[in-house]
Design an enzyme around this catalytic site. Structure first.
Site, PDB file in Angstrom:
ATOM      1  N   ASP A  38       0.852  -1.192   0.000  1.00 21.96           N
ATOM      2  CA  ASP A  38       0.000   0.000   0.000  1.00 21.96           C
ATOM      3  C   ASP A  38       0.886   1.241   0.000  1.00 21.96           C
ATOM      4  O   ASP A  38       1.755   1.402   0.855  1.00 21.96           O
ATOM      5  CB  ASP A  38      -0.920  -0.007   1.225  1.00 21.96           C
ATOM      6  CG  ASP A  38      -2.097   0.958   1.066  1.00 21.96           C
ATOM      7  OD1 ASP A  38      -1.875   2.085   0.582  1.00 21.96           O
ATOM      8  OD2 ASP A  38      -3.217   0.585   1.424  1.00 21.96           O
ATOM      9  N   SER A  87      -7.249   4.083  -1.161  1.00 24.23           N
ATOM     10  CA  SER A  87      -6.949   2.647  -1.212  1.00 24.23           C
ATOM     11  C   SER A  87      -8.186   1.806  -1.498  1.00 24.23           C
ATOM     12  O   SER A  87      -8.067   0.695  -2.007  1.00 24.23           O
ATOM     13  CB  SER A  87      -6.311   2.189   0.099  1.00 24.23           C
ATOM     14  OG  SER A  87      -5.019   2.721   0.188  1.00 24.23           O
ATOM     15  N   THR A 140      -7.786  -2.055   1.711  1.00 22.75           N
ATOM     16  CA  THR A 140      -7.176  -2.808   0.609  1.00 22.75           C
ATOM     17  C   THR A 140      -7.576  -4.282   0.642  1.00 22.75           C
ATOM     18  O   THR A 140      -7.978  -4.860  -0.377  1.00 22.75           O
ATOM     19  CB  THR A 140      -5.646  -2.679   0.674  1.00 22.75           C
ATOM     20  OG1 THR A 140      -5.317  -1.304   0.826  1.00 22.75           O
ATOM     21  CG2 THR A 140      -4.975  -3.244  -0.550  1.00 22.75           C
ATOM     22  N   GLU A 261      -1.008  -7.970   1.838  1.00 20.56           N
ATOM     23  CA  GLU A 261      -0.823  -6.522   1.802  1.00 20.56           C
ATOM     24  C   GLU A 261       0.246  -6.044   2.784  1.00 20.56           C
ATOM     25  O   GLU A 261       0.188  -6.349   3.977  1.00 20.56           O
ATOM     26  CB  GLU A 261      -2.133  -5.790   2.136  1.00 20.56           C
ATOM     27  CG  GLU A 261      -1.981  -4.283   1.914  1.00 20.56           C
ATOM     28  CD  GLU A 261      -3.018  -3.426   2.630  1.00 20.56           C
ATOM     29  OE1 GLU A 261      -3.690  -3.919   3.544  1.00 20.56           O
ATOM     30  OE2 GLU A 261      -3.116  -2.234   2.289  1.00 20.56           O
ATOM     31  N   ASP A 266       2.092   2.646   3.374  1.00 21.99           N
ATOM     32  CA  ASP A 266       1.247   3.828   3.174  1.00 21.99           C
ATOM     33  C   ASP A 266       1.112   4.659   4.457  1.00 21.99           C
ATOM     34  O   ASP A 266       1.167   5.888   4.412  1.00 21.99           O
ATOM     35  CB  ASP A 266      -0.134   3.341   2.716  1.00 21.99           C
ATOM     36  CG  ASP A 266      -1.168   4.451   2.670  1.00 21.99           C
ATOM     37  OD1 ASP A 266      -1.047   5.317   1.797  1.00 21.99           O
ATOM     38  OD2 ASP A 266      -2.085   4.437   3.509  1.00 21.99           O
ATOM     39  N   HIS A 270       2.011   8.533   4.939  1.00 25.66           N
ATOM     40  CA  HIS A 270       1.120   9.600   5.436  1.00 25.66           C
ATOM     41  C   HIS A 270       1.796  10.373   6.566  1.00 25.66           C
ATOM     42  O   HIS A 270       1.597  11.577   6.704  1.00 25.66           O
ATOM     43  CB  HIS A 270      -0.192   9.011   5.962  1.00 25.66           C
ATOM     44  CG  HIS A 270      -1.162   8.614   4.888  1.00 25.66           C
ATOM     45  ND1 HIS A 270      -1.873   9.536   4.156  1.00 25.66           N
ATOM     46  CD2 HIS A 270      -1.546   7.399   4.427  1.00 25.66           C
ATOM     47  CE1 HIS A 270      -2.661   8.897   3.288  1.00 25.66           C
ATOM     48  NE2 HIS A 270      -2.468   7.602   3.433  1.00 25.66           N
ATOM     49  N   ASP A 308      -0.988   0.215  -4.766  1.00 22.15           N
ATOM     50  CA  ASP A 308      -2.299   0.742  -5.151  1.00 22.15           C
ATOM     51  C   ASP A 308      -2.217   2.217  -5.548  1.00 22.15           C
ATOM     52  O   ASP A 308      -3.087   2.744  -6.219  1.00 22.15           O
ATOM     53  CB  ASP A 308      -3.333   0.508  -4.045  1.00 22.15           C
ATOM     54  CG  ASP A 308      -2.867   0.978  -2.677  1.00 22.15           C
ATOM     55  OD1 ASP A 308      -1.685   1.387  -2.533  1.00 22.15           O
ATOM     56  OD2 ASP A 308      -3.686   0.956  -1.740  1.00 22.15           O
ATOM     57  N   HIS A 309      -1.136   2.878  -5.107  1.00 23.39           N
ATOM     58  CA  HIS A 309      -0.885   4.308  -5.393  1.00 23.39           C
ATOM     59  C   HIS A 309       0.405   4.630  -4.662  1.00 23.39           C
ATOM     60  O   HIS A 309       0.930   3.770  -3.945  1.00 23.39           O
ATOM     61  CB  HIS A 309      -2.031   5.191  -4.861  1.00 23.39           C
ATOM     62  CG  HIS A 309      -2.346   4.921  -3.424  1.00 23.39           C
ATOM     63  ND1 HIS A 309      -1.515   5.326  -2.391  1.00 23.39           N
ATOM     64  CD2 HIS A 309      -3.353   4.230  -2.844  1.00 23.39           C
ATOM     65  CE1 HIS A 309      -2.030   4.905  -1.256  1.00 23.39           C
ATOM     66  NE2 HIS A 309      -3.134   4.229  -1.491  1.00 23.39           N
ATOM     67  N   HIS A 400      -2.023  11.011  -0.701  1.00 19.68           N
ATOM     68  CA  HIS A 400      -1.578  10.158  -1.813  1.00 19.68           C
ATOM     69  C   HIS A 400      -1.159  11.014  -3.003  1.00 19.68           C
ATOM     70  O   HIS A 400      -1.547  12.173  -3.095  1.00 19.68           O
ATOM     71  CB  HIS A 400      -2.711   9.233  -2.265  1.00 19.68           C
ATOM     72  CG  HIS A 400      -3.156   8.282  -1.209  1.00 19.68           C
ATOM     73  ND1 HIS A 400      -4.277   7.503  -1.327  1.00 19.68           N
ATOM     74  CD2 HIS A 400      -2.627   7.982  -0.002  1.00 19.68           C
ATOM     75  CE1 HIS A 400      -4.418   6.757  -0.241  1.00 19.68           C
ATOM     76  NE2 HIS A 400      -3.434   7.038   0.589  1.00 19.68           N
TER      77      HIS A 400
HETATM   78 MG    MG Z   1      -4.259  -0.625   2.650  1.00 19.30          MG
HETATM   79 ZN    ZN Z   2      -3.195   5.984   2.319  1.00 21.54          ZN
END
Ligand code: MG
Ligand code: ZN
Length: 435
Positions: A38, A87, A140, A261, A266, A270, A308-309, A400
């Site tokens: 993620d 996500s 996710t 995952e 992620d 953040h 995912d990004h 993101h």
């Molecule tokens: Mg996730």
């Molecule tokens: Zn995020």
């Protein structure tokens, strides 16, 4: 009561009608291992290459990701308000082949339930698994096994894992990650219900290792697991959970679909926390190695690792320094959150030396000291800023970002994921190649 739930929630007919299904002559795969880091954009996996480069001189060795790089995917969602995905929308594109609005799980843009590749694999008689380091009902993972209008419906998602059926059976055979507080609630104890349905239940590494149940629920934290760098040895790593899942899923002669995952790459992004980010990318690297190792010398398995990004607009170097310093990151032995929490417990600035092994100047120490009169969050943010300064790590956002993300693949049909594709193509290809 339970019986009527089964009837109502059986998605088999929905899958049979899925317009994305298109049987053709492509060689079918028995086993699918899909790994999603993620937020793991290119700067994270490039950062890993720098991070692994011990001498910091000469040619850098390719990472395991580099070896299996095949292409990239675009991540944008179809949200009317945003053109940067969250996500949930990205997870839904990857799981169903439908781009959708931000926040949606397992629904298309018209809020209609659409089948996921995990559900399809179950429909085809395979075993299925969900493994992650967040709560297992987080966006996710949930995108592969729940259908709700908003990712915030955590209790509903957990209920879906038990109540929604494929051919009358629970759709997920192995679930490993965090989230006890969503599964054991005042209104419902899903853990007991899973056990009644012949699932094993484990809560630590020791139990995970000794348990023999083929269907298994493992919840190792009330919400998320600690980041790898902070992990207690009795909490399994992502790679250990993946191994445990594979040992069970491979028993099915029809094969399996496993989603893994790296959930907190992620979250570190953040936070603009490079220590946490590298910790979680390392955990994900070990997990990818475990998956590739499983697929080696087999001709029936595909392993895909992607994101995912991207998150945080992380950059390798900032302010025109022309020198990123992963050695600074490597010299730190806990996340800024854990260090800040400990500092507030001891109120003693020398506690820093237990965790930070590069030289801080007097101004840095004074700044950190002054935050001890404030909250843990102030101290954590100050530590993050100092670490970003010394490591020369840049960030542009706490959210993101919209750039394409890498795809790595090993095994049967890996070429189908090459070049520049849409995130939704990943699911479309999987629907086509799953045996
Ligand atoms: Mg996730
Ligand atoms: Zn995020």
């Amino acid at each position: 009561m339970l019986h009527s739930t089964i009837q109502q929630n059986d998605y088999s007919s929905l899958i049979a009608l899925n317009p994305i299904l298109n049987y053709n002559s492509t060689k079918k795969v028995k086993n699918v291992i899909l790994l999603i880091g993620d937020g793991m954009g290119f700067s994270y996996t490039t950062g890993l290459r720098y991070f692994n480069h011990e001498s910091q001189k000469g040619l850098m060795k390719p990472t395991i990701f580099d070896r299996y790089f095949v292409g990239s995917q675009s991540t944008y969602s179809l949200d009317t308000q945003c053109n940067i995905t969250d996500s949930a929308a990205a997870g839904t594109a990857l799981s169903t082949g439908y781009k959708t609005y931000n926040g949606a799980l397992g629904l298309n843009i018209d809020k209609q339930t659409v089948p996921t590749v995990l559900e399809y694999a179950k429909f085809r008689g395979k075993s299925t698994g969900l493994v992650g380091t967040s709560q297992i009902n987080h966006a996710t993972l949930a995108a592969f096994a729940a259908h709700v209008e908003s990712r915030d419906q955590y209790d509903q998602i957990a209920d879906d894992y038990l109540d929604e059926r494929i051919e009358g059976k629970q759709k997920i055979d192995v679930m490993l990650g965090g989230g006890t507080s969503y599964f054991h609630r005042k209104d419902r104890n899903l853990i007991e219900e899973f056990v009644l349905h012949q699932f094993g239940y484990v809560t630590n590494l020791q139990e995970l290792t000794t348990n023999k149940n083929e269907r298994l629920l493992g919840l190792f934290a009330p919400i998320e697991l600690p980041k790898m760098i902070d992990r207690d040895p009795n909490v399994p790593s992502l790679s250990q959970m993946t191994k445990a899942a594979l040992e069970r899923l491979k028993q099915n002669p029809n094969g399996f679909f496993l989603l893994v995952e790296g959930s907190q790459i992620d979250w570190a992004g953040h936070d603009n926390d490079i220590v946490g980010a590298m910790s979680e990318v390392k955990d994900f690297e070990a997990t990818f190695r475990t998956a590739v190792h499983f697929a080696l010398n087999r001709d029936d398995t595909i392993v895909i690792a992607t994101a995912d990004h991207s998150t945080g607009g992380m950059s390798i170097d900032r302010n025109g320094n022309y020198k990123w310093n992963p050695s600074v990151i490597k010299s730190i032995t806990a996340t800024p959150f854990v260090i800040a929490t400990r500092l507030h417990e001891t109120k003693d600035i020398t506690t820093l030396m237990d965790y930070i092994h590069f030289t801080l100047n007097d101004d840095d120490l004074k700044t950190i000291q002054s935050t001890l009169e404030m909250g843990v969050e102030d101290t954590r943010q100050t530590l993050i800023d100092i670490i970003n300064h010394y490591s020369s790590t840049g960030w542009t956002t706490k959210g993101h970002t919209g750039e394409d993300v890498p795809i790595y693949a090993y095994g049967l049909n890996r070429h189908l994921f090459s070049g520049r594709i849409e995130n939704s193509d990943i699911a479309k290809i999987l629907f086509e190649i799953i045996d």
